[in-house]
Design an enzyme around this catalytic site. Structure first.
Site, PDB file in Angstrom:
ATOM      1  N   HIS A 181      68.622  49.275 -20.184  1.00  0.00           N
ATOM      2  CA  HIS A 181      68.201  50.261 -21.169  1.00  0.00           C
ATOM      3  C   HIS A 181      69.237  50.226 -22.293  1.00  0.00           C
ATOM      4  CE1 HIS A 181      67.523  54.321 -22.814  1.00  0.00           C
ATOM      5  NE2 HIS A 181      66.384  54.364 -22.146  1.00  0.00           N
ATOM      6  N   ASP A 226      73.821  52.347 -13.799  1.00  0.00           N
ATOM      7  CA  ASP A 226      72.922  53.269 -14.466  1.00  0.00           C
ATOM      8  C   ASP A 226      71.815  53.575 -13.455  1.00  0.00           C
ATOM      9  OD1 ASP A 226      71.003  54.583 -15.870  1.00  0.00           O
ATOM     10  OD2 ASP A 226      70.728  53.050 -17.417  1.00  0.00           O
ATOM     11  N   GLN A 236      66.980  55.646 -12.967  1.00  0.00           N
ATOM     12  CA  GLN A 236      65.666  55.389 -12.390  1.00  0.00           C
ATOM     13  C   GLN A 236      65.700  55.298 -10.859  1.00  0.00           C
ATOM     14  OE1 GLN A 236      62.792  55.242 -14.087  1.00  0.00           O
ATOM     15  NE2 GLN A 236      63.671  55.373 -16.142  1.00  0.00           N
ATOM     16  N   LYS A 254      64.687  63.390 -15.458  1.00  0.00           N
ATOM     17  CA  LYS A 254      63.819  62.441 -14.743  1.00  0.00           C
ATOM     18  C   LYS A 254      63.685  62.808 -13.264  1.00  0.00           C
ATOM     19  CE  LYS A 254      65.201  58.464 -17.606  1.00  0.00           C
ATOM     20  NZ  LYS A 254      64.149  58.367 -18.613  1.00  0.00           N
ATOM     21  N   CYS A 296      62.964  51.352 -24.793  1.00  0.00           N
ATOM     22  CA  CYS A 296      64.421  51.297 -24.992  1.00  0.00           C
ATOM     23  C   CYS A 296      65.040  50.120 -24.251  1.00  0.00           C
ATOM     24  CB  CYS A 296      65.105  52.599 -24.580  1.00  0.00           C
ATOM     25  SG  CYS A 296      64.532  54.018 -25.521  1.00  0.00           S
TER      26      CYS A 296
END
Lengths: 427, 146
Positions: free
Chosen positions: A141, A218, A221, A244, A385
């Site tokens: 991202h 990261d 997700q 999220k 993104c």
């Protein structure tokens, strides 16, 4: 093929008022955009409302009953998040405004700077200059690309990256050449926001440890969708975001190993991050407050705490199993759509519930528009993104469906019907 | 089915069978415009002939049906008109697109371009429709300053 799931999805859907609303024109909402941002269950909405209505005050500073209640609620949200991610210490959970800020905070720690007036506190692990390298990947991202670009521009260090295979996997064939003694940190997605790919953290971590590099994930997700355990992962830093995972926007989390967070310079200066201030210098508060300058997103953090309670009440194992079932169903169903090209792994092996694809001759913006206008189906269209990843696959954009605990196979059927309709419009 | 009003038959026809697509010689000016939010792009060339008449608008690009059809309609509308005439069409089209669906289109001026009236109700798509038209305006200005 069926997969066992213990989720009572119909009951869960009742906790999300928005899922039963109608869009203009009498369209029922089919929300397949949770990878972008998730919807909020009533307990989160109510917790935020209740706090604002009855308990609100600033945290950490106010010497009165409301100040105590607010501080207690804010800090107990930290305890909940720490327990949720298996953090060895609650002080290792830093509240930020989002995952991007968490990534920027860590990138900011690197450089030639000697913080403290006489250089005390500078740590060789964060010393960065020409000749030093940072490794990311082509599937990141933008929030895990741009902070590192800014860092190498500031310091003269070099940015390198893993490629992505045709199947949508991290290409580790040159792992040993890419991650070397010159590498200071490797920062990659735990799960891709486009491909759905779950990356082999242990392989990367092993090599990073051989050469003494730090590792950051990261996890924006992954944390919302899988049981994730900081101690078990073994990495140094993890970033994720509240919105999220059923929480409010405006609240993110950086988890880092305490010993590293202690060694890092502050990120933003301001109230609450200090120990003592003189006109010419300051000393800093211990973690986590060293990294939480100014009035924090109080109700947002408390709302995230409520979201964590809700997720734990359902059970992350059950959520993961449910999403796996949806993914299996969707992979099968999308195969029936002519000319559909899936960008990302086409099996359940090491992948999450995010499916991106193209339809021949039809631009994703047209796909998304017709799905929304005709059927109330919310997907995301564009480069999500992750422009370099799309360049890698030679496409300007994709259509992305992403699922969560409240989605059903019926909604996947609606998506497939919608895609057939889109193809009819452009036939 | 509120949105399919945007996808008028005429727009879909132009998207499936674009008129005048492809870059041609000779030309007086070439421009390249992109829409950074969605990645749509267009390269557009203008050839102005005697008495300020447009001899050719040629273009190539990629993007959604709205942006590609708009370029095709632009090609048709400009052919054989004077620069001055075409710029008044561009102005009217821009007024229509930026009118949030509240502007009455002047069909006498716009011709086929009136089919894009429905796009004005979708703020996210207005830039798609305007991409090639803005590129055209830019190219005409450049050709005049040569």
């Amino acid at each position: 093929m069926t997969y066992p799931t213990s989720l009572d999805v119909e009951r869960i859907r009742k906790d999300f008022p928005v899922l039963s609303r109608e869009l203009p024109g009498g369209r029922p909402l089919v929300y397949l955009d949770s990878g972008n941002s998730s919807q909020k269950p009533t307990p989160v909405v109510e917790t935020v409302r209740e706090h604002l209505a009855m308990h609100y005050s600033n945290v950490g500073r106010a010497m009165h009953a409301l100040g105590a209640e607010s501080t207690e609620a804010y800090e107990s949200a930290r305890d909940k998040v720490a327990a949720f991610i298996g953090a060895p210490s609650r002080d290792e959970v830093i509240f930020t405004k989002n995952a991007s800020e968490a990534l920027n905070l860590v990138a900011h720690a690197f450089g030639p700077h000697l913080w403290g007036s006489s250089g005390e506190g500078a740590d060789p692990r964060f010393a960065l200059g020409p000749g030093d390298e940072i490794v990311i990947s082509e599937m990141e991202h933008h929030s895990n690309i741009v902070p590192w670009q800014l860092l190498v521009q500031r310091t003269g260090a070099t940015l390198k990256w893993f490629g992505v295979t045709e199947e949508g996997r991290l290409d580790l064939s040159n792992l040993d050449e890419l991650v070397t003694e010159r590498t200071k940190i490797v920062s990659i997605a735990h799960q891709s926001n486009v491909l759905g790919t779950v990356n082999p953290v242990a392989d990367v971590l092993r090599r990073a440890r051989e050469v003494g590099a730090l590792v950051m994930l990261d996890a924006s997700q992954s944390v919302p969708h899988h049981p994730v355990d900081m101690a078990g992962l073994g990495v140094d830093f993890v970033a994720f975001t509240g919105h999220k995972m059923l929480g409010p926007s405006g609240i993110g989390v950086l988890w880092g190993r305490g010993e590293l967070l202690d060694a890092m310079p502050p990120f933003l200066g301001g109230g609450e991050m200090i120990e003592a201030v003189w006109m010419d210098h300051s000393t800093y508060a211990p973690i986590p407050h060293k990294f939480e300058a100014g009035t924090p997103p109080i109700v947002e953090a408390i709302g995230l705490g409520a979201a964590v309670d809700y997720l734990q009440g359902i059970g992350m194992d059950a959520i993961e199993a449910h999403e796996r079932e949806l993914t299996a169903y969707a992979l099968e169903a999308l195969r029936e759509v002519p000319t559909l090209r899936l960008i990302g792994p086409d099996t359940l092996d090491r992948r999450g519930a995010t499916l991106s694809f193209t339809l021949e001759g039809i631009h994703p913006h047209d796909v998304g528009q017709i799905l929304d206008d005709s059927f109330g189906i919310a997907v995301r269209v564009g480069h999500h993104c992750a422009r370099p990843l799309h360049l890698r696959f030679g496409i300007p954009a994709t259509t992305r469906a992403s699922f969560y605990l409240y989605n059903t196979t019926g909604e996947i059927d609606a998506l497939v019907r919608g895609l057939h309709h889109v193809q009819k419009v452009f036939a | 089915m509120i949105g399919e009003s945007m996808y008028q038959e005429l727009i879909l026809e132009h998207y499936k069978h674009p008129q005048g697509r492809g870059l041609r010689e000779p030309y007086d000016a070439e421009v390249h415009h992109v829409n950074p939010t969605c990645g749509d792009e267009i390269t557009l060339r203008v050839k102005v002939g005697d008495a300020g008449r447009i001899e050719d608008v040629s273009y190539d690009g990629q993007g959604c049906s709205i942006s590609q059809a708009a370029a095709s309609v632009l090609h048709e509308l400009t052919a054989g008109s004077t620069v001055e005439e075409t710029l008044s069409v561009v102005d009217e089209f821009t007024r229509l697109m930026q009118g949030r669906g509240q502007v009455e289109a002047d069909e006498d001026v716009l011709g086929d371009a009136v089919a894009f009236a429905g796009v004005a109700k979708f703020p996210a798509r207005v830039k798609c429709a305007l991409l090639s038209w803005m590129a055209y305006k830019d190219a005409v200005v450049r050709s005049a300053s040569r």
